[in-house]
Design a protein around this motif. Structure first.
Motif, PDB file in Angstrom:
ATOM      1  N   LEU A  54     -12.602  -1.768  19.308  1.00 57.72           N
ATOM      2  CA  LEU A  54     -11.175  -1.494  19.109  1.00 57.72           C
ATOM      3  C   LEU A  54     -10.415  -2.787  18.794  1.00 57.72           C
ATOM      4  N   PHE A  55     -10.788  -3.878  19.436  1.00 62.00           N
ATOM      5  CA  PHE A  55     -10.140  -5.169  19.175  1.00 62.00           C
ATOM      6  C   PHE A  55     -10.371  -5.583  17.730  1.00 62.00           C
ATOM      7  N   ALA A  56     -11.579  -5.353  17.225  1.00 61.54           N
ATOM      8  CA  ALA A  56     -11.890  -5.681  15.834  1.00 61.54           C
ATOM      9  C   ALA A  56     -11.070  -4.851  14.868  1.00 61.54           C
ATOM     10  N   GLN A  57     -10.616  -3.689  15.325  1.00 61.54           N
ATOM     11  CA  GLN A  57      -9.760  -2.826  14.503  1.00 61.54           C
ATOM     12  C   GLN A  57      -8.287  -3.219  14.593  1.00 61.54           C
ATOM     13  N   GLY A  58      -7.981  -4.233  15.397  1.00 62.10           N
ATOM     14  CA  GLY A  58      -6.609  -4.689  15.544  1.00 62.10           C
ATOM     15  C   GLY A  58      -5.874  -4.070  16.716  1.00 62.10           C
ATOM     16  N   ARG A  59      -6.600  -3.385  17.593  1.00 54.32           N
ATOM     17  CA  ARG A  59      -5.983  -2.762  18.765  1.00 54.32           C
ATOM     18  C   ARG A  59      -5.823  -3.778  19.894  1.00 54.32           C
ATOM     19  N   VAL A  60      -4.881  -3.511  20.783  1.00 59.92           N
ATOM     20  CA  VAL A  60      -4.683  -4.349  21.972  1.00 59.92           C
ATOM     21  C   VAL A  60      -5.216  -3.569  23.169  1.00 59.92           C
ATOM     22  N   VAL A  61      -6.274  -4.108  23.769  1.00 62.91           N
ATOM     23  CA  VAL A  61      -7.049  -3.373  24.768  1.00 62.91           C
ATOM     24  C   VAL A  61      -7.218  -4.207  26.032  1.00 62.91           C
ATOM     25  N   GLN A  62      -7.251  -3.529  27.181  1.00 66.12           N
ATOM     26  CA  GLN A  62      -7.528  -4.201  28.444  1.00 66.12           C
ATOM     27  C   GLN A  62      -8.607  -3.430  29.190  1.00 66.12           C
ATOM     28  N   VAL A  63      -9.680  -4.127  29.584  1.00 67.14           N
ATOM     29  CA  VAL A  63     -10.738  -3.527  30.395  1.00 67.14           C
ATOM     30  C   VAL A  63     -10.511  -3.892  31.859  1.00 67.14           C
ATOM     31  N   LEU A  64     -10.613  -2.896  32.721  1.00 72.18           N
ATOM     32  CA  LEU A  64     -10.584  -3.113  34.174  1.00 72.18           C
ATOM     33  C   LEU A  64     -11.968  -2.736  34.698  1.00 72.18           C
ATOM     34  N   ASP A  65     -12.691  -3.712  35.225  1.00 70.89           N
ATOM     35  CA  ASP A  65     -14.067  -3.486  35.658  1.00 70.89           C
ATOM     36  C   ASP A  65     -14.174  -3.601  37.176  1.00 70.89           C
ATOM     37  N   GLY A  66     -14.996  -2.754  37.763  1.00 74.54           N
ATOM     38  CA  GLY A  66     -15.100  -2.673  39.214  1.00 74.54           C
ATOM     39  C   GLY A  66     -15.430  -3.983  39.893  1.00 74.54           C
ATOM     40  N   ASP A  67     -16.443  -4.694  39.420  1.00 77.63           N
ATOM     41  CA  ASP A  67     -16.839  -5.949  40.061  1.00 77.63           C
ATOM     42  C   ASP A  67     -15.744  -7.008  39.931  1.00 77.63           C
ATOM     43  N   ASN A  68     -15.109  -7.067  38.772  1.00 73.91           N
ATOM     44  CA  ASN A  68     -14.038  -8.050  38.574  1.00 73.91           C
ATOM     45  C   ASN A  68     -12.864  -7.794  39.512  1.00 73.91           C
ATOM     46  N   LEU A  97       0.501   0.470  34.688  1.00 65.56           N
ATOM     47  CA  LEU A  97       1.366  -0.630  34.253  1.00 65.56           C
ATOM     48  C   LEU A  97       0.968  -1.119  32.861  1.00 65.56           C
ATOM     49  N   TYR A  98      -0.330  -1.252  32.640  1.00 62.55           N
ATOM     50  CA  TYR A  98      -0.799  -1.668  31.312  1.00 62.55           C
ATOM     51  C   TYR A  98      -0.437  -0.621  30.256  1.00 62.55           C
ATOM     52  N   ALA A  99      -0.630   0.650  30.587  1.00 63.25           N
ATOM     53  CA  ALA A  99      -0.298   1.718  29.636  1.00 63.25           C
ATOM     54  C   ALA A  99       1.189   1.729  29.330  1.00 63.25           C
ATOM     55  N   ASP A 100       2.007   1.503  30.347  1.00 63.27           N
ATOM     56  CA  ASP A 100       3.458   1.447  30.131  1.00 63.27           C
ATOM     57  C   ASP A 100       3.845   0.278  29.239  1.00 63.27           C
ATOM     58  N   SER A 101       2.961  -0.724  29.143  1.00 57.25           N
ATOM     59  CA  SER A 101       3.194  -1.867  28.258  1.00 57.25           C
ATOM     60  C   SER A 101       2.680  -1.609  26.850  1.00 57.25           C
ATOM     61  N   GLY A 102       2.129  -0.414  26.625  1.00 57.25           N
ATOM     62  CA  GLY A 102       1.653  -0.047  25.297  1.00 57.25           C
ATOM     63  C   GLY A 102       0.191  -0.331  25.039  1.00 57.25           C
ATOM     64  N   LEU A 103      -0.542  -0.737  26.074  1.00 54.83           N
ATOM     65  CA  LEU A 103      -1.943  -1.114  25.896  1.00 54.83           C
ATOM     66  C   LEU A 103      -2.889   0.077  26.050  1.00 54.83           C
ATOM     67  N   ILE A 104      -4.031  -0.043  25.414  1.00 58.36           N
ATOM     68  CA  ILE A 104      -5.142   0.885  25.618  1.00 58.36           C
ATOM     69  C   ILE A 104      -5.955   0.329  26.779  1.00 58.36           C
TER      70      ILE A 104
END
Length: 202
Positions: A54-68, A97-104
């Motif tokens: 998705l980032f390569a397509q120009g999208r703004v994305v945030q991953v939330l991972d359990g261990d992190n 909060l991230y979604a409210d900021s417009g992020l995937i």
């Protein structure tokens, strides 16, 4: 009578930029894709692969991972039922909060019980939430054992392990089911993309 802390709070949401304004600037629709399943099922692998695509397509994305998350925000939580619920509650609010900021948002958490998945859906909001079950049997995950956890469980070094000491409730009707025992990573990623694209396009 002592006032509750919430009585002294005065939210200013209506004065801030709207989510719609942020989405239009970013050229995408915000959404939370909640990937869940046993440890070793392929959640993180797919979450990261989807993020990069998705980032390569120009999208703004945030991953939330359990261990992190458990090494930072939720480092004070264990794996009791109460702590698992609090873990998911906090994560869901961060995802919102991230979604409210417009992020995937793409999350990767075991989320073993139906009530936890429902809690996350309610906090994020049903219209903005997709639950994606990344399915693999305990035996398959144990054979992969990417973090060495299953070996430690077998040796008795890890307690309250999901799938063994702590149960995992399979969903009756997830929004999307990806069976990583039957599909390659490439096939699973393509199905994720096919599902994701219409939900993030303006």
């Amino acid at each position: 009578m002592t006032a509750k802390p919430q009585e002294h709070l005065y939210p200013q949401f209506e004065k801030m930029l709207s989510r719609r304004e942020r989405e239009e600037r970013l050229g995408q629709r915000a959404h939370v894709f909640w990937l869940y399943g046993l440890s070793g099922s392929g959640k993180s692998t797919l979450a990261i692969a989807l993020e990069k695509t998705l980032f390569a397509q120009g999208r703004v994305v945030q991953v939330l991972d359990g261990d992190n998350i458990r090494t930072g925000l939720n480092s004070n939580l264990g794996f009791s039922d109460e702590d698992r619920l609090e873990n998911i509650r906090r994560i869901a609010h961060v995802a919102r909060l991230y979604a409210d900021s417009g992020l995937i948002v793409i999350t990767s958490f075991i989320t073993p019980r139906a009530e936890l998945r429902q809690l996350a859906r309610e906090i994020v909001g049903p219209a903005d939430f997709s639950d994606v079950y990344v399915k693999a049997s305990y035996e398959a995950c144990a054979s992969r054992d990417p973090k060495g956890l299953y070996a430690k469980v077998k040796a008795g070094e890890v307690k309250q392990f999901t799938g063994k000491d702590s149960g995992f409730e399979e969903p009756a009707a997830p929004d999307l089911l990806i069976d990583t025992e039957r599909e390659t990573v490439e096939q699973s990623l393509q199905r994720l993309l096919d599902y994701t694209t219409p939900r993030i396009s303006l």
